[in-house]
Design a protein around this motif. Structure first.
Motif, PDB file in Angstrom:
ATOM      1  N   LEU A  49       0.831  -1.205   0.000  1.00  0.00           N
ATOM      2  CA  LEU A  49       0.000   0.000   0.000  1.00  0.00           C
ATOM      3  C   LEU A  49       0.864   1.252   0.000  1.00  0.00           C
ATOM      4  N   ALA A  50       1.906   1.274   0.825  1.00  0.00           N
ATOM      5  CA  ALA A  50       2.791   2.442   0.884  1.00  0.00           C
ATOM      6  C   ALA A  50       3.452   2.695  -0.467  1.00  0.00           C
ATOM      7  N   LEU A  51       3.865   1.630  -1.149  1.00  0.00           N
ATOM      8  CA  LEU A  51       4.498   1.775  -2.459  1.00  0.00           C
ATOM      9  C   LEU A  51       3.484   2.247  -3.502  1.00  0.00           C
ATOM     10  N   ALA A  52       2.285   1.647  -3.498  1.00  0.00           N
ATOM     11  CA  ALA A  52       1.256   2.061  -4.453  1.00  0.00           C
ATOM     12  C   ALA A  52       0.860   3.518  -4.228  1.00  0.00           C
ATOM     13  N   PHE A  53       0.735   3.906  -2.969  1.00  0.00           N
ATOM     14  CA  PHE A  53       0.385   5.289  -2.640  1.00  0.00           C
ATOM     15  C   PHE A  53       1.495   6.242  -3.093  1.00  0.00           C
ATOM     16  N   SER A  54       2.746   5.849  -2.889  1.00  0.00           N
ATOM     17  CA  SER A  54       3.874   6.689  -3.315  1.00  0.00           C
ATOM     18  C   SER A  54       3.888   6.864  -4.825  1.00  0.00           C
ATOM     19  N   TYR A  55       3.615   5.774  -5.527  1.00  0.00           N
ATOM     20  CA  TYR A  55       3.595   5.851  -6.995  1.00  0.00           C
ATOM     21  C   TYR A  55       2.492   6.793  -7.469  1.00  0.00           C
ATOM     22  N   CYS A  56       1.312   6.688  -6.873  1.00  0.00           N
ATOM     23  CA  CYS A  56       0.206   7.558  -7.271  1.00  0.00           C
ATOM     24  C   CYS A  56       0.500   9.023  -6.944  1.00  0.00           C
ATOM     25  N   GLY A  99       5.266  -6.767  -6.613  1.00  0.00           N
ATOM     26  CA  GLY A  99       5.904  -7.901  -5.956  1.00  0.00           C
ATOM     27  C   GLY A  99       5.440  -8.095  -4.527  1.00  0.00           C
ATOM     28  N   PHE A 100       5.370  -7.004  -3.756  1.00  0.00           N
ATOM     29  CA  PHE A 100       4.991  -7.130  -2.352  1.00  0.00           C
ATOM     30  C   PHE A 100       3.547  -7.600  -2.187  1.00  0.00           C
ATOM     31  N   VAL A 101       2.661  -7.175  -3.056  1.00  0.00           N
ATOM     32  CA  VAL A 101       1.275  -7.623  -2.909  1.00  0.00           C
ATOM     33  C   VAL A 101       1.154  -9.100  -3.260  1.00  0.00           C
ATOM     34  N   LYS A 102       1.958  -9.587  -4.195  1.00  0.00           N
ATOM     35  CA  LYS A 102       1.973 -11.027  -4.493  1.00  0.00           C
ATOM     36  C   LYS A 102       2.476 -11.812  -3.293  1.00  0.00           C
ATOM     37  N   LEU A 103       3.527 -11.328  -2.654  1.00  0.00           N
ATOM     38  CA  LEU A 103       4.048 -11.998  -1.465  1.00  0.00           C
ATOM     39  C   LEU A 103       3.009 -12.012  -0.350  1.00  0.00           C
ATOM     40  N   MET A 206     -11.779 -12.669  -6.940  1.00  0.00           N
ATOM     41  CA  MET A 206     -12.014 -11.247  -7.123  1.00  0.00           C
ATOM     42  C   MET A 206     -10.780 -10.513  -7.621  1.00  0.00           C
ATOM     43  N   GLY A 207      -9.628 -11.130  -7.480  1.00  0.00           N
ATOM     44  CA  GLY A 207      -8.410 -10.501  -7.970  1.00  0.00           C
ATOM     45  C   GLY A 207      -8.242 -10.568  -9.468  1.00  0.00           C
ATOM     46  N   PHE A 208      -9.179 -11.209 -10.160  1.00  0.00           N
ATOM     47  CA  PHE A 208      -9.026 -11.322 -11.616  1.00  0.00           C
ATOM     48  C   PHE A 208      -9.150  -9.974 -12.312  1.00  0.00           C
ATOM     49  N   PHE A 209      -9.729  -8.969 -11.646  1.00  0.00           N
ATOM     50  CA  PHE A 209      -9.728  -7.641 -12.259  1.00  0.00           C
ATOM     51  C   PHE A 209      -8.304  -7.125 -12.408  1.00  0.00           C
ATOM     52  N   CYS A 210      -7.436  -7.533 -11.481  1.00  0.00           N
ATOM     53  CA  CYS A 210      -6.034  -7.130 -11.593  1.00  0.00           C
ATOM     54  C   CYS A 210      -5.411  -7.716 -12.852  1.00  0.00           C
ATOM     55  N   CYS A 255      -5.528  -1.782  -7.169  1.00  0.00           N
ATOM     56  CA  CYS A 255      -6.533  -2.854  -7.175  1.00  0.00           C
ATOM     57  C   CYS A 255      -5.956  -4.168  -6.665  1.00  0.00           C
ATOM     58  N   SER A 256      -4.661  -4.389  -6.853  1.00  0.00           N
ATOM     59  CA  SER A 256      -4.031  -5.588  -6.304  1.00  0.00           C
ATOM     60  C   SER A 256      -4.076  -5.565  -4.784  1.00  0.00           C
ATOM     61  N   VAL A 257      -3.853  -4.401  -4.198  1.00  0.00           N
ATOM     62  CA  VAL A 257      -3.943  -4.269  -2.743  1.00  0.00           C
ATOM     63  C   VAL A 257      -5.372  -4.536  -2.278  1.00  0.00           C
ATOM     64  N   ILE A 258      -6.355  -3.990  -3.004  1.00  0.00           N
ATOM     65  CA  ILE A 258      -7.757  -4.206  -2.645  1.00  0.00           C
ATOM     66  C   ILE A 258      -8.108  -5.683  -2.723  1.00  0.00           C
ATOM     67  N   ALA A 259      -7.708  -6.337  -3.820  1.00  0.00           N
ATOM     68  CA  ALA A 259      -8.022  -7.760  -4.006  1.00  0.00           C
ATOM     69  C   ALA A 259      -7.366  -8.616  -2.932  1.00  0.00           C
TER      70      ALA A 259
END
Length: 349
Positions: A49-56, A99-103, A206-210, A255-259
């Protein structure tokens, strides 16, 4: 004046991070309701989440101050350098977020499916994800040499950068599909009726949207690779392809974080008095996973077993803990239905 592409990137940079923050907040709320410490998967989600937020945030700032989404023919050399710097660091952050969300998802699987063969498969995929993260990060860092060539007008990359984006998006897509399909065989063997199996499969799907977001990003990466291979591309077309690649990278990371958070909402579903069908489905899942795990783990070390929430594992005495949630009687043992596992401790249902 800002282009419509810049505005679109800015809107996505605000909406999707907000949704992912809410999703993680619900996940943490579910953990607090069970009075349990955060597990490794929770911490990995927070990092993602921190990485996704930083990117956005990087894209949001770049949309108004670095020419992201603007026609490249209209920006100055100084703006171009700023634009390229935002893209350079943004790709690094985005790949780490993926990568982190997959882990996090794989660690969550390991926590609820305590089957030796399944855990072994998850660990193998974790190794591949770690390799993917390291290779993607270092390839991006050294995609131009010296690194300053990345944002110097007139300089070129040391690799076909569009091909890099395309190939790594394809690998990312393949890993997403494998990870999302990993629990399906376990769910298929659960001792629940067909309707509940379909509901459980839906929850974990539900992660298939990713996957959709990754596929779109793969398409725009391919378009960039065409430009990198020498196909004539106008500044306007290149700007369109580039900003869409950025936008869909944002969507995928958030969306990966949400899923990754959706399957952890069982305690929230029960607390909000959802229909008994949904609540009983979650209970059936946990009880069935426990039975399956006990059968499989009887052939292995006890570290892969599911234990009752008792100091004397297997003792049928009543557990005195007023803070437990969702207790039930099973073979004379009072158990706690929970997705949680103490670090270094036994798995608990």
């Amino acid at each position: 004046m800002y282009s419509s592409y810049s505005v679109a990137a800015a809107v996505c940079s605000c909406v999707f991070p907000a949704l992912s923050i809410v999703a993680v907040g619900f996940r943490l709320r579910a953990r607090l309701m069970q009075k349990l410490k955060l597990g490794l998967d929770d911490w990995l989600v927070l990092v993602a989440l921190a990485l996704a937020f930083s990117y956005c945030c990087l894209v949001l700032y770049g949309s108004f101050n670095a020419g992201i989404g603007q026609d490249l023919s209209t920006i100055t050399p100084g703006d171009y350098a700023n634009y390229q710097k935002h893209l350079y660091f943004g790709v690094i952050i985005a790949h780490l977020s993926y990568g982190f969300v997959k882990l996090a998802v794989l660690q969550f699987y390991k926590r609820i499916f305590a089957v030796h063969r399944f855990v072994l498969s998850a660990n193998i995929i974790i190794v591949f994800v770690l390799i993917f993260m390291v290779v993607a990060t270092f390839t991006q860092i050294f995609s131009a040499w010296p690194i300053s060539n990345w944002w110097t007008l007139g300089k070129t990359y040391t690799i076909n950068y569009g091909a890099f984006l395309t190939s790594f998006a394809a690998i990312d897509l393949a890993l997403d599909i494998i990870i999302l399909c990993l629990p399906f065989p376990v769910i298929r063997n659960l001792q629940v009726d067909r309707n509940r199996k379909f509901l459980l499969l839906g929850i974990f799907s539900m992660g298939f949207f990713c996957i959709v977001a990754t596929s779109v990003r793969l398409y725009f990466g391919y378009k960039l690779s065409e430009a990198g291979s020498g196909r004539p591309v106008s500044d306007e077309e290149f700007s369109y392809v580039s900003v869409n690649n950025v936008i869909w990278a944002e969507i995928e990371s958030c969306c990966s974080v949400i899923a990754a958070c959706l399957p952890t909402y069982g305690p929230l579903i029960r607390s909000l008095s959802f229909p008994e069908f949904l609540a009983s489905t979650w209970r059936s899942l946990l009880n069935s996973v426990r039975r399956t795990s006990n059968v499989q783990s009887s052939r292995h070390d006890q570290k892969d077993s599911w234990y009752p929430l008792s100091e004397n594992h297997g003792n049928s005495t009543t557990v005195e803990n007023n803070s437990q949630v969702g207790l039930t009687e099973y073979d004379g043992i009072r158990l706690q239905r929970s997705f949680a596992t103490e670090v270094g401790g036994p798995a608990v249902v």
